[in-house]
Scaffold this motif. Structure first.
Motif, PDB file in Angstrom:
ATOM      1  N   TRP A 222      -3.857   5.269  13.221  1.00 56.32           N
ATOM      2  CA  TRP A 222      -3.238   4.011  13.635  1.00 56.32           C
ATOM      3  C   TRP A 222      -4.140   2.865  13.209  1.00 56.32           C
ATOM      4  CZ3 TRP A 222       1.302   2.229  14.947  1.00 56.32           C
ATOM      5  CH2 TRP A 222       1.397   0.932  15.451  1.00 56.32           C
ATOM      6  N   SER A 223      -3.550   1.872  12.562  1.00 56.84           N
ATOM      7  CA  SER A 223      -4.286   0.650  12.237  1.00 56.84           C
ATOM      8  C   SER A 223      -3.770  -0.457  13.142  1.00 56.84           C
ATOM      9  CB  SER A 223      -4.072   0.253  10.772  1.00 56.84           C
ATOM     10  OG  SER A 223      -4.887   1.037   9.931  1.00 56.84           O
ATOM     11  N   THR A 224      -4.678  -1.048  13.917  1.00 50.84           N
ATOM     12  CA  THR A 224      -4.213  -2.072  14.853  1.00 50.84           C
ATOM     13  C   THR A 224      -3.726  -3.327  14.147  1.00 50.84           C
ATOM     14  OG1 THR A 224      -6.467  -2.926  15.126  1.00 50.84           O
ATOM     15  CG2 THR A 224      -5.683  -1.326  16.773  1.00 50.84           C
ATOM     16  N   HIS A 225      -4.319  -3.639  12.994  1.00 46.79           N
ATOM     17  CA  HIS A 225      -3.868  -4.865  12.329  1.00 46.79           C
ATOM     18  C   HIS A 225      -4.358  -4.937  10.890  1.00 46.79           C
ATOM     19  CE1 HIS A 225      -7.839  -5.997  13.902  1.00 46.79           C
ATOM     20  NE2 HIS A 225      -7.861  -6.996  13.034  1.00 46.79           N
ATOM     21  N   PRO A 226      -3.705  -5.788  10.093  1.00 42.80           N
ATOM     22  CA  PRO A 226      -3.943  -5.786   8.646  1.00 42.80           C
ATOM     23  C   PRO A 226      -5.162  -6.601   8.222  1.00 42.80           C
ATOM     24  CG  PRO A 226      -2.176  -7.316   9.144  1.00 42.80           C
ATOM     25  CD  PRO A 226      -2.557  -6.643  10.445  1.00 42.80           C
ATOM     26  N   HIS A 227      -6.339  -6.254   8.757  1.00 54.10           N
ATOM     27  CA  HIS A 227      -7.598  -6.796   8.261  1.00 54.10           C
ATOM     28  C   HIS A 227      -8.388  -5.634   7.662  1.00 54.10           C
ATOM     29  CE1 HIS A 227      -7.470 -10.556  11.070  1.00 54.10           C
ATOM     30  NE2 HIS A 227      -6.658 -10.655  10.039  1.00 54.10           N
TER      31      HIS A 227
ATOM     32  N   VAL B  91       2.241  -3.739   8.362  1.00 50.01           N
ATOM     33  CA  VAL B  91       2.340  -3.051   7.076  1.00 50.01           C
ATOM     34  C   VAL B  91       2.759  -4.042   5.984  1.00 50.01           C
ATOM     35  CG1 VAL B  91       3.545  -1.259   5.779  1.00 50.01           C
ATOM     36  CG2 VAL B  91       2.815  -0.815   8.127  1.00 50.01           C
ATOM     37  N   ALA B  92       3.707  -4.913   6.312  1.00 52.68           N
ATOM     38  CA  ALA B  92       4.145  -5.903   5.319  1.00 52.68           C
ATOM     39  C   ALA B  92       2.974  -6.798   4.912  1.00 52.68           C
ATOM     40  CB  ALA B  92       5.289  -6.742   5.888  1.00 52.68           C
ATOM     41  N   ALA B  93       2.172  -7.224   5.889  1.00 55.22           N
ATOM     42  CA  ALA B  93       1.036  -8.100   5.576  1.00 55.22           C
ATOM     43  C   ALA B  93      -0.021  -7.349   4.772  1.00 55.22           C
ATOM     44  CB  ALA B  93       0.430  -8.646   6.872  1.00 55.22           C
ATOM     45  N   ALA B  94      -0.295  -6.099   5.145  1.00 55.73           N
ATOM     46  CA  ALA B  94      -1.308  -5.320   4.410  1.00 55.73           C
ATOM     47  C   ALA B  94      -0.870  -5.101   2.969  1.00 55.73           C
ATOM     48  CB  ALA B  94      -1.552  -3.986   5.106  1.00 55.73           C
ATOM     49  N   THR B  95       0.418  -4.903   2.778  1.00 55.71           N
ATOM     50  CA  THR B  95       0.934  -4.694   1.426  1.00 55.71           C
ATOM     51  C   THR B  95       0.838  -5.983   0.611  1.00 55.71           C
ATOM     52  OG1 THR B  95       2.440  -3.027   2.291  1.00 55.71           O
ATOM     53  CG2 THR B  95       2.958  -3.922   0.115  1.00 55.71           C
TER      54      THR B  95
ATOM     55  N   ASP C 244      -6.627  -8.822  -1.520  1.00 53.75           N
ATOM     56  CA  ASP C 244      -7.637  -9.502  -0.690  1.00 53.75           C
ATOM     57  C   ASP C 244      -8.357  -8.505   0.227  1.00 53.75           C
ATOM     58  OD1 ASP C 244      -7.018 -11.915  -1.790  1.00 53.75           O
ATOM     59  OD2 ASP C 244      -5.689 -12.549  -0.158  1.00 53.75           O
ATOM     60  N   LEU C 245      -7.608  -7.563   0.779  1.00 59.37           N
ATOM     61  CA  LEU C 245      -8.222  -6.554   1.646  1.00 59.37           C
ATOM     62  C   LEU C 245      -9.261  -5.753   0.872  1.00 59.37           C
ATOM     63  CD1 LEU C 245      -5.089  -5.141   3.552  1.00 59.37           C
ATOM     64  CD2 LEU C 245      -6.769  -6.783   4.397  1.00 59.37           C
ATOM     65  N   ILE C 246      -8.890  -5.366  -0.344  1.00 58.65           N
ATOM     66  CA  ILE C 246      -9.810  -4.590  -1.184  1.00 58.65           C
ATOM     67  C   ILE C 246     -11.042  -5.416  -1.525  1.00 58.65           C
ATOM     68  CG2 ILE C 246     -10.067  -3.659  -3.529  1.00 58.65           C
ATOM     69  CD1 ILE C 246      -7.220  -2.517  -3.237  1.00 58.65           C
TER      70      ILE C 246
ATOM     71  N   GLY D 289     -17.913   0.845  -1.545  1.00 58.16           N
ATOM     72  CA  GLY D 289     -17.928   2.294  -1.720  1.00 58.16           C
ATOM     73  C   GLY D 289     -16.778   3.029  -1.073  1.00 58.16           C
ATOM     74  N   HIS D 290     -15.855   2.302  -0.423  1.00 60.23           N
ATOM     75  CA  HIS D 290     -14.703   2.983   0.166  1.00 60.23           C
ATOM     76  C   HIS D 290     -13.755   3.471  -0.926  1.00 60.23           C
ATOM     77  CE1 HIS D 290     -15.244   2.534   4.439  1.00 60.23           C
ATOM     78  NE2 HIS D 290     -15.630   1.270   4.283  1.00 60.23           N
ATOM     79  N   ASP D 291     -12.972   4.489  -0.581  1.00 58.84           N
ATOM     80  CA  ASP D 291     -11.928   4.974  -1.473  1.00 58.84           C
ATOM     81  C   ASP D 291     -10.793   3.946  -1.441  1.00 58.84           C
ATOM     82  OD1 ASP D 291      -9.800   6.235  -2.721  1.00 58.84           O
ATOM     83  OD2 ASP D 291     -10.432   8.218  -2.021  1.00 58.84           O
ATOM     84  N   LEU D 292     -10.739   3.126  -2.486  1.00 61.12           N
ATOM     85  CA  LEU D 292      -9.798   1.992  -2.461  1.00 61.12           C
ATOM     86  C   LEU D 292      -8.351   2.449  -2.560  1.00 61.12           C
ATOM     87  CD1 LEU D 292     -11.837  -0.480  -4.678  1.00 61.12           C
ATOM     88  CD2 LEU D 292     -11.808  -0.256  -2.184  1.00 61.12           C
TER      89      LEU D 292
END
Ligand SMILES: [Zn+2]
Length: 259
Positions: A63-68, A90-94, A99-101, A110-113
């Motif tokens: 679960w992701s609480t929010h798109p940051h 989900v719409a905002a993360a997409t 920007d998130l990356i 080093g995260h798996d982008l």
């Protein structure tokens, strides 16, 4: 990340040093677990995955609480479980994936982008995380970020509140929204209306009991009250330069009013 510690029956919380960021795990039956906001560095995710494996737990859902960026991370070691969030999140993360990356690369490289922000929206009208473990109610609102979804575990009395109700951060508003203060207050009111919260787990900060939850709700409203008065003010949580910078931006925006 330090070791996961059990704050209630089957509810484990680990804390990473950067931004005092929490990761919450809810154990279900048969070794299945729900992982909420795993964070924050690749090393932290590796530690969390290893500890889950050592405890005989494997993620059945995320679960992701929010798109940051620091709330939409994942790793191969955590497996291929579906990772859910509210439709607006989900719409905002997409929409903001680039920007998130970029933010993740800058703050915790080093995260798996490929896995970053790969979220599945709850079906419309669904108010629970779809998994077969302990009930996990979703409390959705637009305070802090679009479609912010706290998770309340009614049987355990634990509220995994995302980026609200922190002891170390002021309310951080979604300044891209037309009415950031109104959205934030609406979110606080939804959270405060929950019956049976015995512990609150903020995305950044320390776990608090029921009395502390009440104090944080009140402190956040007081901050918003002062913000809306428009005069400079202090909050004991304004301890770092980046928070002071955000505070100044919020004060300027509050003076301009809803748009
Ligand atoms: Zn956030």
């Amino acid at each position: 990340m330090g070791r996961l510690s059990e704050i209630a029956g089957g509810v484990l919380v680990g804390t990473s040093e950067p931004y005092v960021t929490t990761t919450t795990v809810v154990a279900g039956s048969g070794g299945r677990c729900l992982v909420i906001d795993p964070a924050i560095t690749p090393a932290d995710l590796a530690v969390a995955a290893a500890e889950l494996a050592a405890r005989g737990l494997r993620p059945a859902a995320g679960w992701s609480t929010h798109p940051h960026w620091d709330h939409v991370l994942w790793s191969r070691e955590l497996g291929e479980a579906p990772r859910f969030a509210t439709p607006r999140a989900v719409a905002a993360a997409t929409a903001q994936r680039a920007d998130l990356i970029a933010s993740a690369q800058q703050a915790a490289p080093g995260h798996d982008l490929e896995l970053l922000g790969r979220l599945t929206a709850l079906e419309p009208g669904v108010g629970r995380v779809p998994w077969d473990g302990p009930q996990a109610w979703v409390v959705a609102h637009d305070g802090h970020a679009p479609g912010h979804g706290a998770v309340f575990l009614p049987e355990e009395g634990v509220l995994v509140v995302g980026d609200m109700c922190s002891d170390i951060e002021i309310p951080l508003l979604d300044l891209d929204a037309p009415d950031p203060v109104g959205d934030y207050r609406a979110g606080l009111e939804r959270l405060a209306a929950l019956a049976g919260v015995r512990q609150v787990v903020p995305g950044h900060g320390r776990v608090g009991d029921a009395a502390e939850f009440g104090r944080r709700i009140a402190a956040d409203h007081r901050y918003l009250d002062a913000l809306q008065r428009g005069a400079p003010f202090e909050d004991p949580r304004l301890t770092q330069d980046w928070l002071r910078a955000e505070h100044e931006r919020q004060l300027r925006r509050a003076r301009a009013g809803p748009q």
